[in-house]
Design a protein around this motif. Structure first.
Motif, PDB file in Angstrom:
ATOM      1  N   CYS A  22       0.836  -1.211   0.000  1.00  0.00           N
ATOM      2  CA  CYS A  22       0.000   0.000   0.000  1.00  0.00           C
ATOM      3  C   CYS A  22       0.865   1.254   0.000  1.00  0.00           C
ATOM      4  CB  CYS A  22      -0.910   0.002   1.216  1.00  0.00           C
ATOM      5  SG  CYS A  22      -2.295  -1.146   1.156  1.00  0.00           S
ATOM      6  N   ARG A  23       1.873   1.282   0.828  1.00  0.00           N
ATOM      7  CA  ARG A  23       2.760   2.450   0.897  1.00  0.00           C
ATOM      8  C   ARG A  23       3.485   2.677  -0.427  1.00  0.00           C
ATOM      9  NH1 ARG A  23       5.057   1.145   6.970  1.00  0.00           N
ATOM     10  NH2 ARG A  23       3.630   2.517   8.129  1.00  0.00           N
ATOM     11  N   ALA A  26       0.994   3.936  -3.153  1.00  0.00           N
ATOM     12  CA  ALA A  26       0.628   5.324  -2.879  1.00  0.00           C
ATOM     13  C   ALA A  26       1.775   6.257  -3.238  1.00  0.00           C
ATOM     14  CB  ALA A  26       0.236   5.497  -1.419  1.00  0.00           C
ATOM     15  N   GLY A  27       3.001   5.849  -2.935  1.00  0.00           N
ATOM     16  CA  GLY A  27       4.164   6.654  -3.268  1.00  0.00           C
ATOM     17  C   GLY A  27       4.374   6.798  -4.755  1.00  0.00           C
ATOM     18  N   ARG A  40      -4.071   5.577  -6.214  1.00  0.00           N
ATOM     19  CA  ARG A  40      -5.068   5.650  -5.156  1.00  0.00           C
ATOM     20  C   ARG A  40      -5.286   4.232  -4.666  1.00  0.00           C
ATOM     21  NH1 ARG A  40      -5.236  10.844  -3.483  1.00  0.00           N
ATOM     22  NH2 ARG A  40      -5.383  12.248  -5.259  1.00  0.00           N
ATOM     23  N   ASP A  56      -0.211   4.369  10.179  1.00  0.00           N
ATOM     24  CA  ASP A  56      -0.073   5.755   9.727  1.00  0.00           C
ATOM     25  C   ASP A  56       0.114   5.822   8.208  1.00  0.00           C
ATOM     26  OD1 ASP A  56       0.046   8.512   9.973  1.00  0.00           O
ATOM     27  OD2 ASP A  56       2.214   8.536  10.292  1.00  0.00           O
ATOM     28  N   LEU A  57      -0.854   5.308   7.482  1.00  0.00           N
ATOM     29  CA  LEU A  57      -0.795   5.268   6.022  1.00  0.00           C
ATOM     30  C   LEU A  57      -0.976   6.657   5.417  1.00  0.00           C
ATOM     31  CD1 LEU A  57      -2.849   2.020   5.541  1.00  0.00           C
ATOM     32  CD2 LEU A  57      -0.590   2.418   4.551  1.00  0.00           C
ATOM     33  N   PRO A  58      -0.434   6.894   4.231  1.00  0.00           N
ATOM     34  CA  PRO A  58      -0.580   8.205   3.579  1.00  0.00           C
ATOM     35  C   PRO A  58      -2.025   8.495   3.184  1.00  0.00           C
ATOM     36  CG  PRO A  58       0.496   6.635   2.121  1.00  0.00           C
ATOM     37  CD  PRO A  58       0.424   5.984   3.457  1.00  0.00           C
ATOM     38  N   ASP A  59      -2.310   9.751   2.879  1.00  0.00           N
ATOM     39  CA  ASP A  59      -3.673  10.177   2.568  1.00  0.00           C
ATOM     40  C   ASP A  59      -4.226   9.502   1.318  1.00  0.00           C
ATOM     41  OD1 ASP A  59      -3.648  11.835   4.753  1.00  0.00           O
ATOM     42  OD2 ASP A  59      -3.106  13.639   3.614  1.00  0.00           O
ATOM     43  N   ALA A  60      -3.352   9.045   0.439  1.00  0.00           N
ATOM     44  CA  ALA A  60      -3.809   8.405  -0.796  1.00  0.00           C
ATOM     45  C   ALA A  60      -4.412   7.026  -0.551  1.00  0.00           C
ATOM     46  CB  ALA A  60      -2.652   8.292  -1.789  1.00  0.00           C
TER      47      ALA A  60
END
Length: 233
Positions: free
Chosen positions: A25-26, A29-30, A34, A49-53
């Motif tokens: 997932c990280r 997203a990077g 989405r 603490d995953l990113p907003d995406a």
């Protein structure tokens, strides 16, 4: 549900609160994707603490209402380029020989490792077809080799391999079952209670191989992550 329609690529990765799912997932997203993910523990997602995406949907894949919530998120984005079946269970712990398991044990493993993925894939096929997307299932060497105590898990992964590749044959989509190899994860530790597994590679080392697979899009099939390309960090 609010409209999230986007031109960015969209992935649904089940079991994204820890381990390989979290690392994937990280990474996606990077790379501008989405990402929709799920898991049963809200607390684990807070720690991740995953990113907003990344959109998180807390719940159990075996629950029909939860699967419908995932479908709703995909519908809101209006596309699905990648579906990753990563969530799984070892079954009752400690792991036991087949002679010591019963139907309830089988149902627990089967519903999580093959039942949920099968029906979720069917529900999401319209978006995958439209995007000419990829179906990716995380397998195991236990699907093709026979280890004491791993019978239920191995059988479920063998079934997941079969279902994944049959979806590919029936739809023409690229479909992959990938054995990531041993990893230093909580699930692997559960399989070897009390043992030191610090010599196993972190799940982050597997992600570049998965990304290379997605970039290259070879023929549908079963692959070992170690045999795929990708710059391992």
């Amino acid at each position: 549900m609010t409209d999230k329609t986007t031109a960015a690529r969209v992935a649904l990765v089940t079991g994204g609160s820890a381990g390989l799912g979290l690392a994937l997932c990280r990474e996606l997203a990077g790379r501008g994707w989405r990402v929709i993910t799920d898991g049963r523990s809200e607390e684990k997602f807070k720690e991740a603490d995953l990113p907003d995406a990344v959109t998180v949907v807390v719940g159990d894949l075996t629950d029909a209402d939860h699967r419908q919530a995932l479908v709703g998120e995909v519908s809101a984005y209006g596309r699905l380029d990648l579906l990753v079946h990563n969530a799984s269970t070892l079954g009752p712990l400690p792991m036991r020989p087949l002679a010591e398991v019963d139907i309830a044990d089988l149902q627990q493993v089967w519903r999580t490792n093959i039942g949920g993925p099968l029906v979720l894939t069917s529900a999401l096929l319209p978006w995958l077809r439209e995007a000419n997307g990829v179906l990716l299932s995380i397998s195991s060497d236990a699907a093709v080799h026979h280890y004491e105590g791993w019978g239920l898990y191995g059988a479920s992964k063998a079934a997941l391999d079969h279902v994944t590749l049959t979806y590919g044959a029936e739809t023409g989509l690229r479909a992959y079952a990938v054995d990531p190899g041993d990893m230093r994860t909580a699930m692997h530790q559960d399989a070897f209670p009390g043992e030191d597994i610090s010599d196993r590679p972190l799940p982050e080392t597997v992600v570049p191989h998965l990304v290379a697979l997605l970039d290259e899009r070879p023929a549908s099939g079963r692959y070992r992550a170690a045999d795929l390309g990708g710059d391992v960090r």
